[in-house]
Design a protein around this motif. Structure first.
Motif, PDB file in Angstrom:
ATOM      1  N   HIS A 122       0.644  -1.208   0.540  1.00  0.00           N
ATOM      2  CA  HIS A 122       0.209   0.207   0.120  1.00  0.00           C
ATOM      3  C   HIS A 122       0.871   1.277  -0.318  1.00  0.00           C
ATOM      4  N   ASP A 147       6.165   2.896   6.894  1.00  0.00           N
ATOM      5  CA  ASP A 147       4.716   2.371   6.224  1.00  0.00           C
ATOM      6  C   ASP A 147       4.230   3.299   5.268  1.00  0.00           C
ATOM      7  N   ASN A 148       4.515   3.254   4.291  1.00  0.00           N
ATOM      8  CA  ASN A 148       4.538   2.054   3.477  1.00  0.00           C
ATOM      9  C   ASN A 148       5.620   2.450   2.329  1.00  0.00           C
ATOM     10  N   GLU A 181      -5.382   1.335   2.523  1.00  0.00           N
ATOM     11  CA  GLU A 181      -5.405   0.678   3.281  1.00  0.00           C
ATOM     12  C   GLU A 181      -5.481   1.247   5.110  1.00  0.00           C
ATOM     13  N   GLU A 182      -4.881   2.169   5.197  1.00  0.00           N
ATOM     14  CA  GLU A 182      -5.536   2.938   6.808  1.00  0.00           C
ATOM     15  C   GLU A 182      -6.826   2.997   6.598  1.00  0.00           C
ATOM     16  N   ASP A 208       4.215  -4.530   3.716  1.00  0.00           N
ATOM     17  CA  ASP A 208       3.850  -3.819   4.297  1.00  0.00           C
ATOM     18  C   ASP A 208       4.893  -3.354   5.580  1.00  0.00           C
ATOM     19  N   MET A 209       5.769  -2.156   5.419  1.00  0.00           N
ATOM     20  CA  MET A 209       6.457  -2.295   6.201  1.00  0.00           C
ATOM     21  C   MET A 209       7.715  -2.689   6.637  1.00  0.00           C
TER      22      MET A 209
HETATM   23 ZN   LIG Z   1       0.846  -0.085   6.358  1.00  0.00          ZN
END
Ligand SMILES: [Zn+2]
Length: 413
Positions: A122, A147-148, A181-182, A208-209
């Motif tokens: 994302h 992130d991210n 996503e968030e 992701d991260m």
């Molecule tokens: Zn994330």
């Protein structure tokens, strides 16, 4: 921001064509990762909140990079950007919903194969804060370098590497930069439900991260390990060629976009280099990112793709959901399973283990814990803090929101 400018100036200097090759100290792949992360996490993009101008700038940048990498738009889509409309509430208790438009960005690498592997990350983040932010104080840009932006840089690196000689090419690859996503995996849910346009998806790899590998001594968390029997051998094979050690979790459900694919019965793997103090705060900046580590993570997943290249069929397996790993660090627990993808306020309970304190107090799946003792529970971190204040034998009052009704439960640990 000052660090980011410094990086850009530095890159400009060393990447200049007049520079003698012997003066390069950063390999070109690493430079590209630095540029991608640094641009995407610059203040200019104002935290890349879905449906804002910052998101649009990021989508433009990712589209341009996909074009530069000779990817094509997804079949039947025409453009890299795929918009999706969704209802949004400014806070979970707001009466009004607003219609917003988000942008997923997808680039296709056509190997003329029947099946396609989705490689996703994302790119949206938290803007100036709000729901999901752990920042206390005045609104501030949440840059989201780890992130991210890190996952996007890794994804673009793979889009390049998978076109090189000797790359695994028995499947097509679709690279998707998800938005929303968030806000609750909105973009990936929408893509799985409405935008796949008949593509046969063999598997989904999510990043992701992935920007803090060196902080964890090259230990990488891999989720979704149990979603196909093929993953074990593939991860083992890749690990032999890497200085990464993986910590594996079987569950296909977690707090990121792979969940949307798992719930559609697609084998998934998700890579994550771990939590840190800047998580969901304005300080998640590019100067803290391990650029070489991003390449190591991407190479590790490349090794997995090489291993599964010869597998005709990746058979999907359902996995059991795990209890929050960190809960083990506390002296007490409720014996409930948190809902990792719940985006509202409080801590939503996904399941209750029979015979444990939560069960004995009458807690039910679907309850949202909003208060423990005197502590207001706004998210999973408050919940963990609430737990840490108790020891075995203590009794405390837990308030849950059950379908809009607030219920007080007496819990004895
Ligand atoms: Zn994330």
């Amino acid at each position: 921001m000052r660090y980011q400018l410094y990086f850009l100036v530095l890159l400009g200097y060393f990447a200049s064509p007049n520079t003698n090759a012997a003066q390069y100290f950063t390999p070109p792949d690493t430079q590209q990762v630095m540029i991608d992360v640094t641009f995407l996490s610059a203040d200019l993009l104002e935290g890349r909140l879905t449906a804002t101008p910052g998101e649009a700038l990021a989508a433009d940048y990712i589209s341009a990079r996909m074009q530069q990498l000779n990817l094509e738009p997804q079949p039947n889509h025409g453009t890299f950007v795929q918009t999706f409309e969704f209802d949004y509430k400014d806070n979970p208790h707001a009466a009004e919903t607003r219609k917003l438009v988000g942008k997923n960005v997808a680039g296709f690498l056509d190997n003329g194969a029947k099946q396609t592997v989705v490689i996703g990350a994302h790119y949206d983040h938290l803007g100036y804060g709000g729901i999901g932010s752990l920042h206390a104080g005045e609104p501030a840009i949440h840059n989201g370098a780890d992130d991210n932006a890190s996952g996007i840089a890794a994804m673009l690196y793979l889009a390049d590497k998978l076109q090189m000689k000797g790359a695994p090419k028995k499947r097509n690859y679709l690279f998707i930069a998800f938005s929303g996503e968030e806000l609750g995996l909105v973009g990936s849910k929408r893509w799985v439900a409405a935008d796949r346009e008949g593509l046969e998806i063999a598997a989904m790899l999510n990043m992701d991260m992935v920007g803090r590998l060196r902080n964890k001594d090259n230990v990488l968390a891999i989720y979704g390990f149990g979603t196909s029997a093929a993953w074990a051998a593939a991860l083992d094979a890749s690990e032999k060629m890497s200085d990464i050690t993986s910590v594996r979790d079987s569950s296909g459900v977690g707090p990121s976009d792979h969940t949307s694919f798992y719930l559609d019965e697609i084998p998934v793997l998700a890579a994550f280099t771990g939590q840190h103090g800047e998580y969901h705060k304005p300080g998640d900046d590019a100067h803290l990112v391990d650029f070489t580590g991003i390449i190591k993570v991407a190479d590790y997943l490349y090794g997995v793709l090489e291993s599964i290249n010869g597998e005709k069929e990746l058979v999907f397996l359902k996995t059991r959901q795990r209890e929050q790993r960190q809960a083990a660090a506390f002296k007490v627990s409720l014996g409930v399973m948190p809902d990792y993808v719940y985006a509202g306020e409080g801590m939503k309970v996904d399941g209750v283990t029979e015979g444990r304190p939560g069960f004995k107090a009458g807690m039910q799946a679907g309850d949202v814990i909003v208060k423990m003792g005197d502590l207001e529970v706004k998210d999973i971190y408050d919940y963990m803090e609430g737990l840490s204040k108790n020891k075995a034998g203590d009794t405390t009052t837990v308030v849950v929101d059950r379908k809009g009704e607030l219920i007080e439960l007496e819990v004895t640990f």
